[in-house]
Design a protein around this motif. Structure first.
Motif, short mmCIF file in Angstrom:
data_model
loop_
_atom_site.label_atom_id
_atom_site.label_comp_id
_atom_site.label_asym_id
_atom_site.label_seq_id
_atom_site.Cartn_x
_atom_site.Cartn_y
_atom_site.Cartn_z
N LYS A 174 16.46 3.39 -23.55
CA LYS A 174 16.21 2.80 -24.87
C LYS A 174 17.21 3.38 -25.86
CE LYS A 174 11.32 2.18 -23.77
NZ LYS A 174 9.92 2.57 -24.07
N LEU A 175 17.92 2.47 -26.53
CA LEU A 175 19.03 2.87 -27.38
C LEU A 175 18.98 2.13 -28.70
CD1 LEU A 175 21.86 4.25 -27.80
CD2 LEU A 175 22.85 2.23 -26.70
N LEU A 176 19.29 2.83 -29.78
CA LEU A 176 19.45 2.23 -31.10
C LEU A 176 20.92 2.35 -31.50
CD1 LEU A 176 18.36 0.95 -33.70
CD2 LEU A 176 17.90 3.27 -34.54
N LEU A 177 21.59 1.20 -31.64
CA LEU A 177 22.98 1.17 -32.07
C LEU A 177 23.04 0.83 -33.55
CD1 LEU A 177 24.93 -0.76 -29.26
CD2 LEU A 177 25.11 1.65 -29.83
N SER A 178 23.81 1.59 -34.30
CA SER A 178 23.99 1.31 -35.72
C SER A 178 25.47 1.39 -36.06
CB SER A 178 23.20 2.31 -36.58
OG SER A 178 23.70 3.63 -36.41
N GLY A 179 25.82 0.75 -37.15
CA GLY A 179 27.20 0.74 -37.57
C GLY A 179 27.48 -0.44 -38.47
N PRO A 180 28.60 -0.43 -39.19
CA PRO A 180 28.95 -1.53 -40.08
C PRO A 180 29.11 -2.84 -39.31
CG PRO A 180 30.35 0.40 -40.46
CD PRO A 180 29.60 0.64 -39.19
N PRO A 181 29.03 -3.98 -40.00
CA PRO A 181 29.26 -5.26 -39.32
C PRO A 181 30.66 -5.33 -38.72
CG PRO A 181 28.28 -5.59 -41.49
CD PRO A 181 28.65 -4.15 -41.41
N GLY A 182 30.75 -5.91 -37.52
CA GLY A 182 32.04 -6.10 -36.88
C GLY A 182 32.50 -4.96 -36.02
N THR A 183 31.68 -3.96 -35.81
CA THR A 183 32.09 -2.83 -34.97
C THR A 183 31.83 -3.06 -33.49
OG1 THR A 183 29.96 -1.79 -35.50
CG2 THR A 183 31.88 -1.10 -36.78
N GLY A 184 31.23 -4.18 -33.12
CA GLY A 184 31.12 -4.53 -31.70
C GLY A 184 29.79 -4.21 -31.06
N LYS A 185 28.70 -4.25 -31.82
CA LYS A 185 27.39 -3.92 -31.22
C LYS A 185 26.98 -5.00 -30.22
CE LYS A 185 25.60 -3.54 -35.37
NZ LYS A 185 26.83 -3.50 -36.18
N THR A 186 27.18 -6.27 -30.58
CA THR A 186 26.85 -7.36 -29.65
C THR A 186 27.79 -7.36 -28.46
OG1 THR A 186 26.09 -8.65 -31.55
CG2 THR A 186 26.45 -9.84 -29.50
N THR A 187 29.06 -7.05 -28.68
CA THR A 187 30.02 -6.96 -27.57
C THR A 187 29.62 -5.87 -26.60
OG1 THR A 187 31.79 -7.74 -29.03
CG2 THR A 187 32.45 -6.61 -27.01
N PHE A 188 29.11 -4.77 -27.12
CA PHE A 188 28.66 -3.68 -26.25
C PHE A 188 27.53 -4.15 -25.34
CE2 PHE A 188 25.72 -0.19 -25.42
CZ PHE A 188 26.56 0.74 -24.83
N ALA A 189 26.58 -4.91 -25.90
CA ALA A 189 25.47 -5.41 -25.08
C ALA A 189 25.97 -6.35 -23.99
CB ALA A 189 24.45 -6.12 -25.98
N ARG A 190 26.93 -7.21 -24.32
CA ARG A 190 27.48 -8.13 -23.31
C ARG A 190 28.23 -7.37 -22.22
NH1 ARG A 190 27.67 -11.09 -19.98
NH2 ARG A 190 28.35 -13.27 -19.87
N ALA A 191 28.99 -6.34 -22.63
CA ALA A 191 29.72 -5.53 -21.65
C ALA A 191 28.75 -4.74 -20.76
CB ALA A 191 30.67 -4.58 -22.37
N LEU A 192 27.66 -4.25 -21.35
CA LEU A 192 26.65 -3.52 -20.57
C LEU A 192 26.02 -4.44 -19.53
CD1 LEU A 192 25.09 -0.83 -20.26
CD2 LEU A 192 23.43 -1.73 -21.92
N CYS A 193 25.79 -5.69 -19.90
CA CYS A 193 25.24 -6.68 -18.96
C CYS A 193 26.17 -6.85 -17.76
CB CYS A 193 25.03 -8.00 -19.69
SG CYS A 193 24.75 -9.44 -18.65
N ASN A 194 27.49 -6.95 -18.01
CA ASN A 194 28.44 -7.13 -16.91
C ASN A 194 28.58 -5.87 -16.06
OD1 ASN A 194 29.00 -9.78 -17.67
ND2 ASN A 194 30.64 -9.17 -19.06
N SER A 195 28.55 -4.70 -16.71
CA SER A 195 28.70 -3.45 -15.95
C SER A 195 27.51 -3.20 -15.04
CB SER A 195 28.88 -2.28 -16.92
OG SER A 195 30.11 -2.35 -17.60
N LEU A 196 26.30 -3.43 -15.55
CA LEU A 196 25.10 -3.17 -14.75
C LEU A 196 24.77 -4.34 -13.82
CD1 LEU A 196 22.75 -1.56 -17.45
CD2 LEU A 196 24.42 -0.45 -15.95
N GLN A 197 25.37 -5.53 -14.09
CA GLN A 197 25.09 -6.73 -13.29
C GLN A 197 23.61 -7.07 -13.30
OE1 GLN A 197 27.48 -8.95 -11.30
NE2 GLN A 197 28.40 -8.09 -13.16
N VAL A 198 23.04 -7.09 -14.52
CA VAL A 198 21.64 -7.48 -14.72
C VAL A 198 21.60 -8.50 -15.86
CG1 VAL A 198 20.73 -5.28 -13.90
CG2 VAL A 198 21.19 -5.58 -16.33
N PRO A 199 20.57 -9.36 -15.92
CA PRO A 199 20.49 -10.36 -17.00
C PRO A 199 20.35 -9.70 -18.38
CG PRO A 199 19.00 -10.91 -15.20
CD PRO A 199 19.49 -9.52 -14.94
N LEU A 200 20.83 -10.40 -19.39
CA LEU A 200 20.75 -9.95 -20.77
C LEU A 200 19.90 -10.95 -21.56
CD1 LEU A 200 21.67 -8.17 -23.19
CD2 LEU A 200 23.68 -9.66 -23.36
#
Length: 659
Positions: free
Chosen positions: A465-491
């Protein structure tokens, strides 16, 4: 696939080819003549386009035809009168004709017409004109997936009826039939009626469907006086029971007196009144979907794929699918393995939704599928027109679709193997730059997940369980998509704003709960909650709307808490304002790991650019030096940043080689 199913599918394909020929005739790609062969009127087609460029290679010629003449297979907006110039070409392709459409043939120069007629055969001995007409057939649009699914269901119903196809066709053609259709499948009524209305699969079709629920008197038929298609009176679904007793008899007599067939179609057998069942000339029933049905559908849609090597769902899993699911999944151009992956996800989702409904007291008992009523229910229906109570076997296997969560499910992109080149690799955590601790957390999670799958590590011992914070445009959604591909599990992607669209408190709470149910049904999976700060903080009781917001925060705490069964569920929350989140959400057992993603500094920006531009990054530093200086004078030089980064990398490699 049995003979009846194959016959129905072949007829759909034949109808698609025939429609393509008629459209080509209207647009001038083909010429036609009506001839009498043995007392039968046939339509003979021959090409009206230049065939001298054809090579005899179906693939190459098919590409040429679609590129140059594909527009001729689009239905024209206006149809002009037929041309009197039909030419003297020998006819090569024939079909039985119903109603000849008007044709506006393109008048080609005589020189081209002689070129068509000079060489009758291609170099490989194939008749040139028959081959040219065959190109039109191959370019015809494939039958709709919804039509194929409905046709396969009808084929199973015909096989289960115990009557021969000859007897059924004779009943449909020579009698004004009353037909009952029943299948406990979601979407059955809609898809079958659409097939009858849009295709000629059934003799006499396509039909103009008259909804019996809207027949108030005999004047209703006057609305359809201008309709060319044969009319069919349909009693569909639970709406049949709005018409009972003498009203039902009057509407049936009114339709039969005009030689209109009657169709009673329902997903529950109890929805078909006894009067319709007693007077039916043909009663067709079929049960739930099974593994063989999915295999037959794949055989039609993917004829070149060996079905035995695919991971098809079992009979107990396939029964959770609806016709609507199959129409949504099997879309043209989609790879078969991607489609089956989505099928498996839908099965788990439907099963999870049913178990959730059953746990709330709404599922109702027996989970075994079936399409037949008990003898008691049947006898009761034959003696009265009243609506009997639906049996448990007819209501099971359905999941609540009326209030979906609104979450989007994203499947991981397959990782490239070592021998695969020339393809763009998917974005993974390993390739990300500038994520620091978040990247380290993801890589540790990947290693822990492998241990969990090997039964070495318990889920409770992992940081999931993780809480990501940061200004808009820093790639929080991109991180979730990349995590989906790395773990090979549905998002599973959702947001607090999606939950709050319901407005009413009960709707919001239900959406939140349903999102977690959907994510758990696909475990192991990732649940990404964007804008999680929208949940807010618990408010004092005297504040306005405090009860509303406190209830939402409390529900979020309950769903995020470790006390709730969440094995296999990875939760990632994203926010731009971490200070606006209730502190209880960030405590141990909930989103306890908080990582901030800052804006990238200059070295990180250089790494990001070097990663995304790859070899093209060299073009940035091959510009004239004067241009770089002009940018540096402004205080920022993109080319200089990249050049310095590459220079540092080169020096580091040289030092390592020196050691």
């Amino acid at each position: 696939m049995d003979k009846v199913a194959r016959l129905f599918v072949d007829r759909l394909r034949h109808l698609a080819r025939r429609e393509a020929r008629r459209i080509a005739l209207r647009n001038g790609l083909l010429e036609a003549r009506i001839v009498d062969v043995g007392g039968h009127l046939l339509c003979r087609y021959s090409p009206a386009f230049d065939t001298t460029t054809l090579t005899g290679d179906p693939v190459r010629d098919g590409v040429w035809f679609r590129r140059n003449l594909g527009a001729g297979l689009v239905v024209p907006k206006e149809t002009s009168k037929p041309s009197s110039d039909t030419g003297d070409d020998v006819a090569v392709t024939m079909e039985t004709i119903d109603v000849m459409p008007a044709s506006s043939l393109v008048v080609f120069p005589r020189k081209r017409r002689r070129a068509i007629a000079e060489e009758v055969t291609l170099g490989n001995g194939i008749d040139r004109r028959a081959y040219a007409v065959g190109l039109v057939d191959r370019a015809a649009a494939a039958p709709l997936v919804s039509h194929v699914v409905a046709a396969l269901v009808l084929a199973r119903a015909v096989r289960s009826s115990g009557r021969s196809l000859r007897e059924i066709v004779h009943t449909l053609i020579h009698v004004t039939p009353v037909i009952t259709l029943h299948a406990p499948l979601d979407g059955f009524e809609r898809e079958v009626l659409r097939l009858l209305e849009k295709s000629r699969l059934v003799p006499g079709g396509p039909f103009a469907i008259i909804d019996a629920d809207q027949m108030f008197d005999d004047n209703h038929f006057d609305v359809y006086e201008g309709e060319v298609r044969k009319r069919l009176v349909a009693f569909s679904g639970a709406g049949v029971h709005r018409v009972t007793g003498n009203a039902l008899r009057r509407r049936m007599i009114s339709a039969l007196s005009r030689d209109f067939p009657i169709l009673a179609i329902a997903e529950k057998r109890s929805d078909i009144p006894s009067l319709l069942r007693i007077s039916a000339d043909l009663s067709l029933e079929t049960g739930k979907l099974d593994r063989k049905f999915v295999a037959d559908l794949l055989e039609v849609l993917y004829p070149d794929t060996p079905i035995g090597r695919l991971g098809l769902p079992s009979d107990s899993d396939a029964r959770w699918l609806s016709l609507e699911d199959l129409v949504l999944v099997f879309r043209p151009g989609r790879h078969v393995r991607d489609a089956l992956s989505v099928v498996a996800t839908l099965i788990e989702r439907n099963r999870g939704d049913f178990e959730e409904e059953d746990g709330d007291g709404g599922g109702g008992g027996n989970k075994a599928s079936g399409s037949k009523l008990s003898s008691t229910s049947t006898e009761k229906g034959q003696g009265t027109d009243e609506k009997p109570k639906p049996s448990e076997s007819e209501s099971n296997g359905r999941w609540k679709k009326d209030r979906p969560s609104g979450a989007e499910v994203i499947q991981p992109e397959p990782l490239l193997t070592a021998d695969e080149t020339g393809h763009k690799p998917p974005v993974t955590v390993e390739t990300l730059s500038g994520f620091g601790k978040a990247k380290d957390w993801a890589l540790d999670l990947k290693a822990d997940l492998d241990d969990y799958r090997a039964s070495i590590l318990a889920w409770s011992e992992m940081s999931t369980k993780l809480l990501l914070s940061g200004p808009p445009g820093t790639g929080k959604t991109t991180f979730a998509r990349a995590l989906c591909n790395s773990l090979q599990v549905p998002l599973v992607v959702t947001s607090v704003s999606t939950w709050l669209q319901g407005g009413h408190l009960n709707d919001v709470i239900e959406k939140m709960n349903k999102t977690f149910v959907e994510a758990r049904a696909m475990a192991p999976s990732i649940l990404f909650i964007d804008e999680i700060d929208g949940i807010g903080k618990r408010q004092p009781a005297e504040r306005e709307y405090a009860d509303y917001w406190n209830a939402i925060v409390n529900k979020a705490l309950e769903l995020l808490d470790g006390a709730v069964k969440s094995d296999g569920l990875i939760i990632v929350g994203a926010t731009n304002r971490p200070s606006d989140i209730d502190e209880a959400i960030k405590r141990s057992g909930r989103l306890e790991t908080h990582i901030e993603i800052p804006k990238p500094d200059v070295p990180t920006l250089a790494e990001i650019l070097a990663h995304h531009l790859s070899d093209d990054v060299m073009s940035l530093i091959r510009e004239p030096v004067a241009d770089a200086r002009s940018e540096a004078d402004d205080g920022f030089s993109l080319k200089k940043i990249v050049a310095d980064h590459l220079k540092e990398e080169g020096e580091g490699e040289r030092k390592g080689a020196g050691r």
